[in-house]
Scaffold this motif. Structure first.
Motif, PDB file in Angstrom:
ATOM      1  N   LEU A 115      -9.983  -7.085  -1.682  1.00  0.00           N
ATOM      2  CA  LEU A 115     -11.220  -6.397  -1.347  1.00  0.00           C
ATOM      3  C   LEU A 115     -11.013  -5.500  -0.121  1.00  0.00           C
ATOM      4  CD1 LEU A 115     -14.122  -6.272  -2.418  1.00  0.00           C
ATOM      5  CD2 LEU A 115     -14.729  -8.028  -0.743  1.00  0.00           C
ATOM      6  N   MET A 116     -10.285  -6.011   0.882  1.00  0.00           N
ATOM      7  CA  MET A 116      -9.999  -5.193   2.052  1.00  0.00           C
ATOM      8  C   MET A 116      -9.156  -3.984   1.675  1.00  0.00           C
ATOM      9  SD  MET A 116      -8.487  -6.134   5.828  1.00  0.00           S
ATOM     10  CE  MET A 116      -7.028  -7.002   5.285  1.00  0.00           C
ATOM     11  N   ASP A 117      -8.144  -4.180   0.810  1.00  0.00           N
ATOM     12  CA  ASP A 117      -7.303  -3.059   0.370  1.00  0.00           C
ATOM     13  C   ASP A 117      -8.139  -1.979  -0.300  1.00  0.00           C
ATOM     14  OD1 ASP A 117      -5.198  -4.561   1.304  1.00  0.00           O
ATOM     15  OD2 ASP A 117      -4.431  -5.111  -0.681  1.00  0.00           O
ATOM     16  N   MET A 118      -9.069  -2.387  -1.147  1.00  0.00           N
ATOM     17  CA  MET A 118      -9.939  -1.435  -1.835  1.00  0.00           C
ATOM     18  C   MET A 118     -10.780  -0.660  -0.829  1.00  0.00           C
ATOM     19  SD  MET A 118     -12.973  -2.139  -4.595  1.00  0.00           S
ATOM     20  CE  MET A 118     -11.840  -2.844  -5.781  1.00  0.00           C
ATOM     21  N   ALA A 119     -11.327  -1.359   0.165  1.00  0.00           N
ATOM     22  CA  ALA A 119     -12.153  -0.705   1.177  1.00  0.00           C
ATOM     23  C   ALA A 119     -11.335   0.302   1.976  1.00  0.00           C
ATOM     24  CB  ALA A 119     -12.778  -1.752   2.105  1.00  0.00           C
ATOM     25  N   ILE A 120     -10.106  -0.055   2.315  1.00  0.00           N
ATOM     26  CA  ILE A 120      -9.231   0.867   3.050  1.00  0.00           C
ATOM     27  C   ILE A 120      -8.978   2.117   2.221  1.00  0.00           C
ATOM     28  CG2 ILE A 120      -6.869   1.199   3.899  1.00  0.00           C
ATOM     29  CD1 ILE A 120      -6.922  -1.759   4.766  1.00  0.00           C
ATOM     30  N   PHE A 121      -8.663   1.945   0.949  1.00  0.00           N
ATOM     31  CA  PHE A 121      -8.368   3.071   0.066  1.00  0.00           C
ATOM     32  C   PHE A 121      -9.574   4.001  -0.070  1.00  0.00           C
ATOM     33  CE2 PHE A 121      -8.763   4.745  -4.285  1.00  0.00           C
ATOM     34  CZ  PHE A 121      -7.697   5.623  -4.291  1.00  0.00           C
TER      35      PHE A 121
END
Length: 370
Positions: A115-121
């Motif tokens: 979820l954090m990776d998606m938010a960063i992207f």
């Protein structure tokens, strides 16, 4: 009312993040925030105790603005995770510069990291790379392998993986940060007319600017190059204004201030918050510089005495709500001072003295005997 699982909430929040820049929906955000609050109230005993001390239960909260926050100090004293800490796939820790060097910790499951990776992207695509350009990254920070507990290193690695070109590298190694190595890389970028993304700790940028001043050198990086600094100064060295920092970026790197972005990242949050400058510049909008919230986060600026939201232009302590924090505490009260803008906020520094007291009240409330 049935409480959903962490996995169900992760999927709901992920679905919202994927579409929220195109279709932001205040009602959906509010419903998700309240669902996350109900879940955390049910499964994090320390948080339930804090809410009970304040006479707050999930059924009495109708707006995300009324979700009780926990101060960042709470992460230094409690394991604030919706699963057993031993189940965490990743644990990030704070620098431990306050509270007697006691470090706060944030726990992430595999789903939490995704979820954090998606938010960063999604967020970086809007505010750091709105031109959809991939660049060679020169990173003034240690790699995640060298600093596995540093959330900044993790986030910058995700940026490199998504937006970076071959040859990107971290520049803090066995000898620490060696300015000469960065100078060689920048000279090569000049000669090859290859734009770069220079990103890293704010203090690292200042160290390099000092080196440039000492050596009497400067660079004119190719068009499309950009700078991203994070972390602030935290009293470790001289503290300079944002305007002074931007002038140094232009003077030593040849990067115009519109292409220089500051990032707010916190160990306690799964999302990063960017200046809106580059995004607005490339859209041809009026020049501005303040932090904008991605649609899955909110920030309030609160009067430190009353903990009520200040008017536009007012100053206070910063309160963040982040939907990516499904498995931690979503509402965080910081010890950062900020100014409320009409569509965002500015960071002014750390709270001091009586201002700081409002930031730590939740710890005293939890510690009280029944």
């Amino acid at each position: 009312m049935k409480t959903v699982s962490a996995s169900e909430l992760h999927h709901k929040v992920a679905a919202y993040i994927k579409t929220s820049f195109k279709n932001p929906d205040e009602e959906v955000f509010n419903e998700l925030a309240l669902e996350v609050f109900r879940f955390q109230y049910a499964v994090i005993p320390v948080y339930q105790k804090l809410c009970s001390r304040r006479g707050i239960a999930p059924g009495s909260v109708r707006s995300w603005k009324n979700i009780p926050p926990l101060s960042t100090a709470g992460f230094k004293f409690f394991d604030l995770f919706t699963a057993p800490p031993g189940d965490a796939k990743k644990i990030f820790s704070t620098s431990g510069t306050t509270q007697g060097a006691r470090k706060g910790r944030s726990f992430f499951s595999g789903e939490g990291l995704e979820l954090m990776d998606m938010a960063i992207f999604e967020n970086a695509g809007q505010y750091l790379f709105p031109d959809n350009r991939k660049l060679r990254f020169l990173i003034i920070a240690p790699s995640p392998e060298r600093a596995p507990h540093m959330i900044m290193a993790y986030g910058m690695e995700q940026l490199r993986r998504t937006f970076g070109m071959p040859g990107s590298r971290f520049l803090v190694g066995d000898r620490g940060f060696v300015p000469e190595e960065l100078a060689i890389e920048l000279k090569q970028a000049e000669e090859e007319h290859a734009p770069v993304a220079l990103i890293g700790a704010s203090l690292g940028f200042l160290a390099f600017f000092d080196y440039c001043l000492e050596k009497g050198i400067s660079f004119k990086l190719p068009e499309g190059s950009r700078a991203l600094d994070a972390g602030g100064y935290k009293g470790k060295t001289r503290e300079i204004s944002r305007d002074e920092f931007l002038s140094l970026v232009t003077r030593h790197l040849g990067i115009h201030r519109e292409w220089s972005t500051n990032l707010l990242g916190m160990t306690e949050l799964g999302s990063q918050l960017y200046d809106n400058t580059l995004r607005n510049h490339l859209r041809g909008s009026a020049p501005t510089r303040f932090k904008e919230n991605p649609p899955w986060t909110r920030t309030l600026v609160l009067d430190p005495r009353t903990l009520k939201e200040v008017v536009v232009g007012g100053r206070g302590i910063l309160w963040h709500l982040d939907l990516t924090n499904v498995e931690r505490i979503a509402a965080i009260q910081t010890d950062d001072m900020g100014r409320r803008c009409e569509h965002g906020f500015e960071i002014l520094g750390r709270a001091r003295g009586s201002e700081a007291r409002g930031c730590s009240l939740s710890i005293e409330e939890i510690a009280k005997k029944s």
